[in-house]
Design an enzyme around this catalytic site. Structure first.
Site, PDB file in Angstrom:
ATOM      1  N   CYS A 120       0.816  -1.228   0.000  1.00 38.19           N
ATOM      2  CA  CYS A 120       0.000   0.000   0.000  1.00 38.19           C
ATOM      3  C   CYS A 120       0.848   1.276   0.000  1.00 38.19           C
ATOM      4  O   CYS A 120       0.343   2.357  -0.273  1.00 38.19           O
ATOM      5  CB  CYS A 120      -0.947   0.016   1.189  1.00 38.19           C
ATOM      6  N   HIS A 255      -3.433   7.512   2.234  1.00 38.09           N
ATOM      7  CA  HIS A 255      -3.802   6.183   1.745  1.00 38.09           C
ATOM      8  C   HIS A 255      -5.175   5.838   2.321  1.00 38.09           C
ATOM      9  O   HIS A 255      -5.456   6.121   3.483  1.00 38.09           O
ATOM     10  CB  HIS A 255      -2.757   5.163   2.194  1.00 38.09           C
ATOM     11  N   ASN A 285     -10.064  -0.037  -0.183  1.00 42.36           N
ATOM     12  CA  ASN A 285      -8.608   0.056  -0.163  1.00 42.36           C
ATOM     13  C   ASN A 285      -8.059  -0.478  -1.496  1.00 42.36           C
ATOM     14  O   ASN A 285      -8.137  -1.678  -1.749  1.00 42.36           O
ATOM     15  CB  ASN A 285      -8.079  -0.754   1.023  1.00 42.36           C
TER      16      ASN A 285
HETATM   17  O1  UT7 Z   1      -3.721  -0.808   3.555  1.00 42.70           O
HETATM   18  C1  UT7 Z   1      -2.914  -1.597   4.355  1.00 42.70           C
HETATM   19  C2  UT7 Z   1      -3.071  -1.243   5.752  1.00 42.70           C
HETATM   20  N1  UT7 Z   1      -4.234  -1.888   6.291  1.00 42.70           N
HETATM   21  C3  UT7 Z   1      -4.896  -1.278   7.240  1.00 42.70           C
HETATM   22  O2  UT7 Z   1      -4.597  -0.178   7.575  1.00 42.70           O
HETATM   23  C4  UT7 Z   1      -6.022  -2.047   7.916  1.00 42.70           C
HETATM   24  C5  UT7 Z   1      -5.901  -1.876   9.410  1.00 42.70           C
HETATM   25  N2  UT7 Z   1      -6.922  -2.557  10.148  1.00 42.70           N
HETATM   26  C6  UT7 Z   1      -8.238  -2.218  10.118  1.00 42.70           C
HETATM   27  O3  UT7 Z   1      -8.618  -1.354   9.356  1.00 42.70           O
HETATM   28  C7  UT7 Z   1      -9.160  -2.890  11.075  1.00 42.70           C
HETATM   29  O4  UT7 Z   1      -8.421  -3.615  12.021  1.00 42.70           O
HETATM   30  C8  UT7 Z   1     -10.212  -3.806  10.406  1.00 42.70           C
HETATM   31  C9  UT7 Z   1     -11.200  -2.987   9.628  1.00 42.70           C
HETATM   32  C10 UT7 Z   1      -9.508  -4.808   9.502  1.00 42.70           C
HETATM   33  C11 UT7 Z   1     -10.987  -4.592  11.478  1.00 42.70           C
HETATM   34  O5  UT7 Z   1     -11.583  -3.686  12.380  1.00 42.70           O
HETATM   35  P1  UT7 Z   1     -11.447  -3.921  13.955  1.00 42.70           P
HETATM   36  O6  UT7 Z   1     -12.233  -2.887  14.604  1.00 42.70           O
HETATM   37  O7  UT7 Z   1      -9.974  -3.988  14.258  1.00 42.70           O
HETATM   38  O8  UT7 Z   1     -12.178  -5.304  14.127  1.00 42.70           O
HETATM   39  P2  UT7 Z   1     -11.605  -6.656  14.718  1.00 42.70           P
HETATM   40  O9  UT7 Z   1     -10.641  -7.291  13.772  1.00 42.70           O
HETATM   41  O10 UT7 Z   1     -11.143  -6.389  16.108  1.00 42.70           O
HETATM   42  O11 UT7 Z   1     -12.912  -7.539  14.758  1.00 42.70           O
HETATM   43  C12 UT7 Z   1     -14.023  -7.194  15.601  1.00 42.70           C
HETATM   44  C13 UT7 Z   1     -15.114  -8.226  15.431  1.00 42.70           C
HETATM   45  C14 UT7 Z   1     -14.621  -9.657  15.558  1.00 42.70           C
HETATM   46  O12 UT7 Z   1     -15.590 -10.404  16.265  1.00 42.70           O
HETATM   47  P3  UT7 Z   1     -15.350 -10.745  17.824  1.00 42.70           P
HETATM   48  O13 UT7 Z   1     -14.043 -11.439  17.887  1.00 42.70           O
HETATM   49  O14 UT7 Z   1     -15.334  -9.410  18.511  1.00 42.70           O
HETATM   50  O15 UT7 Z   1     -16.531 -11.579  18.126  1.00 42.70           O
HETATM   51  C15 UT7 Z   1     -14.581 -10.138  14.129  1.00 42.70           C
HETATM   52  O16 UT7 Z   1     -14.764 -11.524  14.020  1.00 42.70           O
HETATM   53  O17 UT7 Z   1     -15.721  -8.121  14.141  1.00 42.70           O
HETATM   54  C16 UT7 Z   1     -15.736  -9.400  13.506  1.00 42.70           C
HETATM   55  N3  UT7 Z   1     -15.580  -9.219  12.077  1.00 42.70           N
HETATM   56  C17 UT7 Z   1     -16.614  -9.032  11.236  1.00 42.70           C
HETATM   57  N4  UT7 Z   1     -17.940  -8.978  11.434  1.00 42.70           N
HETATM   58  C18 UT7 Z   1     -18.720  -8.750  10.368  1.00 42.70           C
HETATM   59  C19 UT7 Z   1     -14.433  -9.171  11.360  1.00 42.70           C
HETATM   60  N5  UT7 Z   1     -14.686  -8.950  10.066  1.00 42.70           N
HETATM   61  C20 UT7 Z   1     -16.037  -8.858   9.966  1.00 42.70           C
HETATM   62  C21 UT7 Z   1     -16.898  -8.626   8.880  1.00 42.70           C
HETATM   63  N6  UT7 Z   1     -18.222  -8.571   9.136  1.00 42.70           N
HETATM   64  N7  UT7 Z   1     -16.450  -8.428   7.629  1.00 42.70           N
END
Ligand code: UT7
Length: 328
Positions: A120, A255, A285
């Site tokens: 990225c 980005h 993204n």
């Molecule tokens: O471009 C390269 C750089 N990349 C980035 O900058 C991405 C950086 N990371 C992020 O943007 C975020 O971490 C994400 C958007 C990927 C995830 O957001 P988050 O707030 O960190 O969520 P999480 O991974 O902590 O997941 C929270 C919950 C989980 O459930 P539990 O464990 O709390 O029960 C996941 O299983 O959300 C669940 N979950 C989803 N639910 C519905 C994860 N993906 C999904 C989904 N739909 N697509």
């Protein structure tokens, strides 16, 4: 004493282009494919839709379309182009490079070209290399392209990653010009990498690893944890090197990975929303393509104007991250 009228050789942005595949995939479309919802995706990322490429829309195809526009906007004939650098993690082939396919498609027969892999951060890395080559006098013009088809490396059984990415390409033409201190051009670039964090965002496989799936893997929470701090650091380096404060920045073109990261950096800088470009809602993204696509939107909407100070920042797999400051 620095003479402000002294002539400096700088890489000046003279043209921009963008390409997005026609196919739009909404959050509702994704919810029909994996266990997710528009509410979750919107709340956690700000994404509402993404574009997915049709089979003929490869990184080279889309990059050539964006590149052609950039040349046309600048009024530069393809034969006059010096070099093509393509930031991509999804090249058409392991070799030859995406850049040579674009060179052929554009008829830029006097240009050399190569791909640059920094995930990225690919556009900022490519911009930095182009800036150095232009200031050194190696070439007079460089087409800097970010072009990605992440839809081809997504694991559509992994809802934590497949909802986050989209396809597209953006291009800028940089030309070496003699300008005064307050004139246009790239003012600084700062690049970083930390390979110890390679395992939090990667593609499982490559030509050299035939047994792997070739899918994107991300430990999103870990990447998120590093993102705002590292990006704010790279942004502050740009400000410090140029003797500026955040108040001097007309436009932040970050980005586009996650609205929360974009807002976090904007808040750290104290920038009002109208000075931060957000396209993640429409494009998701698009990795190395996201910054030139966002800049193209900002120019199209008249939000980015000649004379403005524009700050770019990105972070991605590697980890790699960096910033670039330019005057339009
Ligand atoms: O471009 C390269 C750089 N990349 C980035 O900058 C991405 C950086 N990371 C992020 O943007 C975020 O971490 C994400 C958007 C990927 C995830 O957001 P988050 O707030 O960190 O969520 P999480 O991974 O902590 O997941 C929270 C919950 C989980 O459930 P539990 O464990 O709390 O029960 C996941 O299983 O959300 C669940 N979950 C989803 N639910 C519905 C994860 N993906 C999904 C989904 N739909 N697509």
């Amino acid at each position: 004493m620095v003479d402000d009228n002294l002539s400096l050789r700088r890489a000046v942005l003279t043209g921009i282009g963008a390409y997005l595949p026609a196919q739009i995939v909404t959050n509702a479309d994704m919810a029909a494919r994996v266990e997710t919802s528009d509410d979750w995706i919107t709340e956690r990322t700000g994404i509402k839709q993404r574009h997915f490429a049709a089979p003929h829309e490869t990184a080279a195809f889309m990059g050539a379309e964006a590149g052609r526009q950039a040349l046309q906007k600048a009024g530069l004939a393809p034969e006059a182009l010096g070099a093509i650098i393509v930031g991509t993690s999804t090249p058409d082939q392991a070799f030859p490079s995406t850049a040579v396919h674009i060179q052929a498609a554009l008829g830029a027969k006097n240009a050399f070209g190569f791909d640059l892999a920094a995930a990225c951060s690919g556009f900022i890395y490519a911009l930095s290399v182009a800036d150095a080559m232009l200031r050194a006098g190696q070439v007079q013009s460089v087409l800097v392209i970010g072009s990605e088809v992440y839809s081809r490396i997504l694991n559509f059984e992994d809802r934590t990653t497949c909802v986050l990415f989209g396809d597209g390409a953006g291009a800028v033409l940089l030309e070496a010009k003699s300008v005064t201190k307050d004139g246009p051009g790239v003012l600084s670039t700062h690049l970083h990498a930390d390979g110890k964090l390679a395992d939090i965002l990667y593609v499982d496989g490559a030509v050299g690893q035939p047994d792997k799936s070739g899918h994107l893997v991300m430990h999103g929470r870990e990447v998120f944890r590093h993102a705002v701090t590292l990006l704010a650091g790279a942004v502050n380096e740009a400000l410090t090197e140029n003797g500026l404060t955040a108040a001097d920045i007309d436009l932040l073109v970050p980005h586009q990975a996650n609205r929360r990261i974009i807002d976090g950096v904007g808040k750290k800088l104290g920038l009002p929303d109208e000075r931060v470009i957000v396209t993640v809602d429409k494009h998701a993204n698009t990795s190395a393509a996201s910054i030139p696509l966002a800049l193209a939107v900002a120019m199209e909407e008249g939000r980015a104007k000649p004379g403005q100070l524009v700050l770019l920042e990105a972070l991605g797999g590697g980890l790699t991250w960096g910033s670039a400051l330019l005057r339009l």
